[in-house]
Design a protein around this motif. Structure first.
Motif, mmCIF file in Angstrom:
data_model
loop_
_atom_site.group_PDB
_atom_site.id
_atom_site.type_symbol
_atom_site.label_atom_id
_atom_site.label_comp_id
_atom_site.label_asym_id
_atom_site.label_seq_id
_atom_site.Cartn_x
_atom_site.Cartn_y
_atom_site.Cartn_z
ATOM 1 N N LEU A 215 0.825 -1.201 0.000
ATOM 2 C CA LEU A 215 0.000 0.000 0.000
ATOM 3 C C LEU A 215 0.864 1.258 0.000
ATOM 4 O O LEU A 215 0.565 2.230 -0.699
ATOM 5 C CB LEU A 215 -0.957 -0.001 1.201
ATOM 6 C CG LEU A 215 -2.043 1.062 1.180
ATOM 7 C CD1 LEU A 215 -2.968 0.906 -0.027
ATOM 8 C CD2 LEU A 215 -2.851 1.015 2.468
ATOM 9 N N ARG A 216 1.947 1.236 0.752
ATOM 10 C CA ARG A 216 2.844 2.401 0.788
ATOM 11 C C ARG A 216 3.471 2.647 -0.583
ATOM 12 O O ARG A 216 3.559 3.794 -1.037
ATOM 13 C CB ARG A 216 3.917 2.207 1.855
ATOM 14 C CG ARG A 216 4.919 3.332 1.940
ATOM 15 C CD ARG A 216 4.294 4.627 2.382
ATOM 16 N NE ARG A 216 5.332 5.622 2.587
ATOM 17 C CZ ARG A 216 5.113 6.846 2.972
ATOM 18 N NH1 ARG A 216 3.883 7.248 3.241
ATOM 19 N NH2 ARG A 216 6.099 7.696 3.128
ATOM 20 N N LEU A 217 3.901 1.588 -1.246
ATOM 21 C CA LEU A 217 4.490 1.759 -2.574
ATOM 22 C C LEU A 217 3.460 2.297 -3.560
ATOM 23 O O LEU A 217 3.779 3.152 -4.392
ATOM 24 C CB LEU A 217 5.103 0.450 -3.059
ATOM 25 C CG LEU A 217 6.325 -0.029 -2.269
ATOM 26 C CD1 LEU A 217 6.812 -1.371 -2.791
ATOM 27 C CD2 LEU A 217 7.446 1.002 -2.281
ATOM 28 N N ASP A 218 2.220 1.830 -3.475
ATOM 29 C CA ASP A 218 1.152 2.378 -4.319
ATOM 30 C C ASP A 218 0.951 3.864 -4.031
ATOM 31 O O ASP A 218 0.781 4.663 -4.956
ATOM 32 C CB ASP A 218 -0.155 1.631 -4.104
ATOM 33 C CG ASP A 218 -0.205 0.302 -4.821
ATOM 34 O OD1 ASP A 218 0.729 -0.002 -5.603
ATOM 35 O OD2 ASP A 218 -1.167 -0.445 -4.607
ATOM 36 N N ALA A 219 0.953 4.233 -2.763
ATOM 37 C CA ALA A 219 0.775 5.636 -2.385
ATOM 38 C C ALA A 219 1.879 6.497 -2.979
ATOM 39 O O ALA A 219 1.624 7.613 -3.452
ATOM 40 C CB ALA A 219 0.747 5.777 -0.864
ATOM 41 N N LEU A 220 3.085 5.995 -2.984
ATOM 42 C CA LEU A 220 4.209 6.778 -3.486
ATOM 43 C C LEU A 220 4.232 6.879 -5.011
ATOM 44 O O LEU A 220 4.965 7.695 -5.563
ATOM 45 C CB LEU A 220 5.528 6.200 -2.961
ATOM 46 C CG LEU A 220 5.721 6.384 -1.452
ATOM 47 C CD1 LEU A 220 6.925 5.598 -0.971
ATOM 48 C CD2 LEU A 220 5.846 7.854 -1.089
ATOM 49 N N ARG A 221 3.423 6.078 -5.676
ATOM 50 C CA ARG A 221 3.274 6.187 -7.137
ATOM 51 C C ARG A 221 2.115 7.111 -7.515
ATOM 52 O O ARG A 221 1.941 7.433 -8.686
ATOM 53 C CB ARG A 221 3.056 4.803 -7.754
ATOM 54 C CG ARG A 221 4.311 3.970 -7.830
ATOM 55 C CD ARG A 221 4.083 2.702 -8.641
ATOM 56 N NE ARG A 221 3.227 1.758 -7.960
ATOM 57 C CZ ARG A 221 3.643 0.653 -7.345
ATOM 58 N NH1 ARG A 221 4.920 0.346 -7.334
ATOM 59 N NH2 ARG A 221 2.788 -0.148 -6.759
ATOM 60 N N ASP A 222 1.316 7.535 -6.551
ATOM 61 C CA ASP A 222 0.186 8.421 -6.813
ATOM 62 C C ASP A 222 0.702 9.775 -7.330
ATOM 63 O O ASP A 222 1.729 10.257 -6.860
ATOM 64 C CB ASP A 222 -0.611 8.623 -5.513
ATOM 65 C CG ASP A 222 -1.902 9.369 -5.731
ATOM 66 O OD1 ASP A 222 -1.863 10.623 -5.724
ATOM 67 O OD2 ASP A 222 -2.939 8.722 -5.918
ATOM 68 N N PRO A 223 -0.015 10.391 -8.276
ATOM 69 C CA PRO A 223 0.427 11.693 -8.790
ATOM 70 C C PRO A 223 0.576 12.774 -7.713
ATOM 71 O O PRO A 223 1.363 13.702 -7.876
ATOM 72 C CB PRO A 223 -0.670 12.072 -9.796
ATOM 73 C CG PRO A 223 -1.272 10.775 -10.203
ATOM 74 C CD PRO A 223 -1.176 9.871 -8.998
ATOM 75 N N ALA A 224 -0.166 12.674 -6.612
ATOM 76 C CA ALA A 224 -0.071 13.675 -5.546
ATOM 77 C C ALA A 224 1.065 13.385 -4.573
ATOM 78 O O ALA A 224 1.305 14.184 -3.662
ATOM 79 C CB ALA A 224 -1.389 13.756 -4.781
ATOM 80 N N ALA A 225 1.772 12.284 -4.739
ATOM 81 C CA ALA A 225 2.807 11.879 -3.781
ATOM 82 C C ALA A 225 3.846 12.965 -3.494
ATOM 83 O O ALA A 225 4.207 13.166 -2.337
ATOM 84 C CB ALA A 225 3.478 10.585 -4.236
ATOM 85 N N PRO A 226 4.341 13.687 -4.503
ATOM 86 C CA PRO A 226 5.338 14.718 -4.181
ATOM 87 C C PRO A 226 4.823 15.810 -3.245
ATOM 88 O O PRO A 226 5.607 16.437 -2.540
ATOM 89 C CB PRO A 226 5.706 15.295 -5.549
ATOM 90 C CG PRO A 226 5.382 14.216 -6.517
ATOM 91 C CD PRO A 226 4.169 13.527 -5.946
ATOM 92 N N LEU A 227 3.507 16.032 -3.226
ATOM 93 C CA LEU A 227 2.921 17.024 -2.321
ATOM 94 C C LEU A 227 2.518 16.412 -0.986
ATOM 95 O O LEU A 227 2.352 17.123 -0.004
ATOM 96 C CB LEU A 227 1.662 17.646 -2.949
ATOM 97 C CG LEU A 227 1.820 18.409 -4.244
ATOM 98 C CD1 LEU A 227 0.471 18.941 -4.702
ATOM 99 C CD2 LEU A 227 2.812 19.539 -4.096
ATOM 100 N N ALA A 228 2.331 15.104 -0.951
ATOM 101 C CA ALA A 228 1.737 14.476 0.225
ATOM 102 C C ALA A 228 2.720 13.706 1.097
ATOM 103 O O ALA A 228 2.479 13.534 2.291
ATOM 104 C CB ALA A 228 0.617 13.539 -0.220
ATOM 105 N N PHE A 229 3.803 13.220 0.536
ATOM 106 C CA PHE A 229 4.697 12.343 1.293
ATOM 107 C C PHE A 229 6.127 12.855 1.245
ATOM 108 O O PHE A 229 6.566 13.384 0.222
ATOM 109 C CB PHE A 229 4.648 10.917 0.735
ATOM 110 C CG PHE A 229 3.264 10.342 0.698
ATOM 111 C CD1 PHE A 229 2.583 10.056 1.871
ATOM 112 C CD2 PHE A 229 2.624 10.107 -0.501
ATOM 113 C CE1 PHE A 229 1.304 9.545 1.847
ATOM 114 C CE2 PHE A 229 1.343 9.586 -0.551
ATOM 115 C CZ PHE A 229 0.672 9.307 0.637
#
Length: 186
Positions: A25-39
């Motif tokens: 799930l964490r790896l999926d989250a880090l592939r999300d387009p918003a990841a640079p703003l969120a993580f």
């Protein structure tokens, strides 16, 4: 916290033996387009971590942990579609941004919902589970930081009862923008 139904999903705390699902799930989250703003992490950094890292991460956030908890939203088919982690911050400590913590409080991090499961109340359910855990630890405040340009997340946090506190700190990887603090008081 026991598992609760939120919009047909089960929101519950993770177990230590679920480390592989935590990793996925964490790896999926880090592939999300918003990841640079969120993580404050990247997919490349996270995927390079060994299994021991992921096991220890799940152990620290599993049921029975005292310094923090991770909650997931589980669909009817058993798939994990979202997650939130909350950490306890002790009075007198200094947070990630260099601000002194004045009282026992929870700090929400790692908020994520897979696309296709947003807009049904899951964020509110996950945040409520995190807040309930914080209240059970004796704290009366939960906070989180959100990138000033992540208006979608800001709206979701407001719907969950979080309000802007006025505190803004520089974004760690780009000091020209800010992270805004939102808080929920008991």
């Amino acid at each position: 916290m026991n598992a609760v139904d939120v919009a047909g999903y089960v929101v519950r705390g993770i177990r230590a033996d679920e480390w592989e699902r935590v990793k996925e799930l964490r790896l999926d989250a880090l592939r999300d387009p918003a990841a640079p703003l969120a993580f404050l992490d990247t997919y490349e950094n996270a995927v390079a971590k060994d299994d021991r890292f992921w096991r220890e991460r799940a152990e620290r956030a599993a049921e029975g942990a005292t310094g923090g908890r991770q909650f997931v939203a589980e669909a009817a088919d058993g798939g994990w579609v979202g997650s939130v982690t909350v950490l306890l911050e002790e009075p007198g400590s200094v947070d990630w941004s260099g601000v002194r913590v004045e009282r026992l409080q929870g700090h929400v991090v790692g908020v994520y919902l897979r696309d296709g499961h947003r807009g049904v109340g899951l964020i509110q359910g996950l945040l409520a589970a995190a807040a309930d855990w914080v209240w059970d630890q004796g704290a009366a405040r939960v906070r989180l930081f959100v990138h000033e340009e992540n208006t979608r997340a800001q709206r979701a946090y407001k719907r969950a009862g979080f309000v802007p506190t006025g505190l803004a700190v520089p974004f760690p990887t780009d000091e020209t923008v800010s992270e805004l603090e939102f808080a929920l008081d008991r």
